[in-house]
Design an enzyme around this catalytic site. Structure first.
Site, PDB file in Angstrom:
ATOM      1  CB  SER A  15       5.285  -0.899  -7.227  1.00 24.28           C
ATOM      2  OG  SER A  15       5.488  -0.071  -8.357  1.00 24.28           O
ATOM      3  CG  ASN A  62      15.853   3.345 -13.555  1.00 23.31           C
ATOM      4  OD1 ASN A  62      14.779   2.775 -13.369  1.00 23.31           O
ATOM      5  ND2 ASN A  62      16.830   2.813 -14.275  1.00 23.31           N
ATOM      6  CB  THR A  74      20.977   1.771  38.835  1.00 23.71           C
ATOM      7  OG1 THR A  74      21.259   1.282  40.140  1.00 23.71           O
ATOM      8  CG2 THR A  74      21.283   3.267  38.782  1.00 23.71           C
ATOM      9  CG  HIS A  75      21.348  -2.716  38.434  1.00 28.16           C
ATOM     10  ND1 HIS A  75      22.145  -3.456  37.583  1.00 28.16           N
ATOM     11  CD2 HIS A  75      22.143  -1.742  38.947  1.00 28.16           C
ATOM     12  CE1 HIS A  75      23.382  -2.957  37.610  1.00 28.16           C
ATOM     13  NE2 HIS A  75      23.404  -1.906  38.416  1.00 28.16           N
ATOM     14  CB  SER A  85     -10.263  -6.852  31.037  1.00 29.17           C
ATOM     15  OG  SER A  85     -10.706  -8.204  30.998  1.00 29.17           O
ATOM     16  CE  LYS A  98      -6.291  -6.697  33.512  1.00 27.76           C
ATOM     17  NZ  LYS A  98      -4.961  -7.101  33.702  1.00 27.76           N
ATOM     18  CG  ASN A 106      -5.643  -3.931  30.725  1.00 23.92           C
ATOM     19  OD1 ASN A 106      -5.298  -4.149  31.886  1.00 23.92           O
ATOM     20  ND2 ASN A 106      -6.484  -4.698  30.060  1.00 23.92           N
ATOM     21  CD  GLU A 109      -0.022  -3.706  27.704  1.00 23.03           C
ATOM     22  OE1 GLU A 109      -0.200  -4.854  27.273  1.00 23.03           O
ATOM     23  OE2 GLU A 109      -0.788  -3.161  28.504  1.00 23.03           O
ATOM     24  CE1 TYR A 150      14.642   0.950  -9.335  1.00 30.19           C
ATOM     25  CE2 TYR A 150      14.554  -0.579 -11.180  1.00 30.19           C
ATOM     26  CZ  TYR A 150      13.980  -0.037 -10.041  1.00 30.19           C
ATOM     27  OH  TYR A 150      12.745  -0.478  -9.618  1.00 30.19           O
ATOM     28  CD  GLN A 195       8.180  -2.431  -7.750  1.00 31.23           C
ATOM     29  OE1 GLN A 195       8.296  -1.876  -8.841  1.00 31.23           O
ATOM     30  NE2 GLN A 195       7.447  -3.525  -7.596  1.00 31.23           N
ATOM     31  CE  LYS A 204       8.709   3.030  -5.110  1.00 29.21           C
ATOM     32  NZ  LYS A 204       9.831   2.078  -5.135  1.00 29.21           N
TER      33      LYS A 204
HETATM   34  N1  ARG Z   1       8.182   0.833  -9.750  1.00 28.38           N
HETATM   35  C1  ARG Z   1       9.586   0.994  -9.837  1.00 28.38           C
HETATM   36  C2  ARG Z   1      10.199   1.130  -8.447  1.00 28.38           C
HETATM   37  O1  ARG Z   1       9.473   1.415  -7.580  1.00 28.38           O
HETATM   38  C3  ARG Z   1       9.917   2.223 -10.635  1.00 28.38           C
HETATM   39  C4  ARG Z   1      11.245   2.169 -11.331  1.00 28.38           C
HETATM   40  C5  ARG Z   1      11.204   1.124 -12.364  1.00 28.38           C
HETATM   41  N2  ARG Z   1      12.316   1.182 -13.245  1.00 28.38           N
HETATM   42  C6  ARG Z   1      12.595   0.173 -14.022  1.00 28.38           C
HETATM   43  N3  ARG Z   1      13.615   0.314 -14.811  1.00 28.38           N
HETATM   44  N4  ARG Z   1      11.898  -0.921 -14.035  1.00 28.38           N
HETATM   45  O2  ARG Z   1      11.373   0.946  -8.241  1.00 28.38           O
END
Ligand code: ARG
Length: 456
Positions: free
Chosen positions: A23, A108, A153-154, A275, A281, A283, A288, A315, A320, A323
């Site tokens: 990660s 964790n 409205t509408h 454009s 144009k 825009n 948008e 966990y 993971q 993120k």
């Molecule tokens: N990179 C992991 C995550 O983002 C960190 C936690 C990993 N823990 C584990 N027991 N493998 O979740």
């Protein structure tokens, strides 16, 4: 390279699997909060007598120095994630004593702590950006209390309203978003640190102390919940989706208003594009694009809700996946709010066109019906009479203000000369004095209230 967890292993990882599981490419965003979390953990370990004075000093100095020397090139895929990368780097810097930092801690509770800290900063930044947007809305509203425009409205002309009233409707939507973010912070400012991998630890740690050092408001009372809770993330993704929904509604109106057919608004050149083919144009691209980006923010919410569905305690590596969606949502929402703020701040409302639109429609039909009610006619009957008058106008190609008194009296004999002032859209707006209504006086009061909310 041997893994930090390599002791139990005899074979090295498949290169493809290693890259798949890593990660570090995206969680390096957590570097600074990870160092912060480690500092607090180490200080608590020292205060509890788990680390010796010189160990704490070395770790503290090492972590502080790392903060200043980290670059994009500091990390390796082989170290999997930000936590193990930083531990490796710290070891390179201060030697084997770095290994003591992970006492009474697991990745964790570490990753959960990092995410709480990172989200706290982001939610604060987003709240500030929303406040700025609200303030720009009140500034525009202030200029346009007496600008009348058709209310819809509408998407059909309904009744004339004050432009400030329309703008302030969005102020209150963003106000609720700020309230929701403020409430979200209660769940974000909660410390999972010291939960260990799942079950707590045998070391005499003080979770309340590390929480205090990190500025958390409370501590998770259950270690399993602490490491496996991502409700605060889902809640945030939901709030972010609502913010985008609000922005996209406003964007949609701006796009319609900027069309030649409406011509209610002129966007500044700074927030418009041309454009490549059609020289004439201009825009509303950014409105948008914000409307379009709403889709990916909803997608991140649905994606992560689905990831968390049916995960057993505690966990799991699935988590993971929290993120990338959060980082993407955070960037998207924050930028969208900021760009939108600039667009509104620099936009010009075409007050004459707005007013003219209210003169050339039937949005004063309710005024006529209300007038008949003041003459003692039941509203249902008045509604029918006005409907017939509107139909007559449509068939003869005029508007209600154009009908002669003679014609009016064929619809109802009680209609007299005093009807005409009431058909003026400005009067129609001014007379809506009810609390929260569009009357100029009511809107001025509303604006004051909005400013009070901003000042708090
Ligand atoms: N990179 C992991 C995550 O983002 C960190 C936690 C990993 N823990 C584990 N027991 N493998 O979740």
């Amino acid at each position: 390279m041997t893994k930090l967890w390599g002791g139990r292993f005899t074979e090295s990882a498949s290169a493809q699997a290693e890259a798949f599981g890593a990660s570090i490419t995206f969680d390096q965003k957590l570097a600074s909060v990870d160092l912060k979390g480690s500092l607090a953990h180490a200080q608590m370990l020292f205060e509890q007598g788990i680390l010796a004075q010189d160990e704490w000093t070395q770790i503290e100095q090492g972590l502080k120095q790392l903060e200043t020397t980290l670059t994009d090139h500091s990390y390796t895929l082989a170290d999997e994630d930000i936590h193990m990368n930083l531990e490796r780097l710290l070891t390179q810097q201060i030697g084997p004593v770095a290994g003591k930092l992970h006492t009474a801690r697991s990745r964790n509770d570490q990753v959960a702590t990092d995410l709480h800290l990172w989200m706290e900063q982001h939610v604060e930044a987003l709240t500030t950006a929303l406040r700025e947007l609200q303030s720009v809305i009140t500034e525009q509203a202030e200029q346009h209390i007496e600008t009348v425009m058709p209310g819809y409205t509408h998407l059909q002309r309904a009744q004339p309203i004050s432009l400030a009233h329309h703008l302030l409707a969005y102020f209150w939507m963003f106000e609720r978003d700020v309230e929701r973010l403020t409430d979200n912070q209660k769940r974000i400012r909660k410390s999972p640190l010291g939960a260990g991998a799942l079950a707590g630890t045998t070391f005499p740690i003080d979770r309340f102390r590390s929480a205090e050092l990190l500025g958390f408001e409370s501590v998770y009372p259950n270690s399993l919940d602490a490491v496996s809770d991502r409700d605060f993330v889902i809640e945030y993704l939901g709030i972010a989706s609502t913010v985008m929904m609000h922005l996209s509604r406003f964007c949609e109106e701006i796009i319609i208003w900027a069309s030649q057919e409406f011509s209610f608004i002129e966007l500044s050149d700074a927030f418009s594009t041309g454009s490549s083919m059609m020289p004439q144009k201009k825009n509303p691209d950014f409105a948008e694009l914000i409307r379009g980006k709403t889709g990916r923010v909803y997608g991140n919410l649905m994606g992560f809700l689905t990831t968390m569905k049916a995960l057993p305690l505690a966990y799991n590596k699935d988590m993971q996946e929290d993120k990338e969606g959060v980082f993407d949502t955070a960037d998207t929402v924050l930028q969208s709010v900021q760009i939108f703020t600039g667009m509104i701040e620099s936009a010009t409302f075409k007050t004459e066109a707005l007013k003219k639109a209210t003169m050339q429609d039937f949005s004063n039909a309710t005024e006529l019906a209300d007038y008949l009610v003041t003459k003692g006619i039941p509203f249902r009957e008045a509604h029918e009479i006005v409907g017939k008058a509107v139909l007559y106008c449509v068939q003869t190609g005029c508007f209600l203000k154009d009908l002669s008194l003679e014609t009016y009296q064929t619809f109802h004999p009680d209609i007299t000369e005093d009807v005409y002032p009431l058909l003026d859209p400005v009067q129609a707006v001014a007379r809506r004095t009810s609390y929260g209504g569009t009357g100029f006086a009511a809107v001025s009061k509303q604006l004051e209230l909005a400013k009070q909310h901003l000042a708090n």
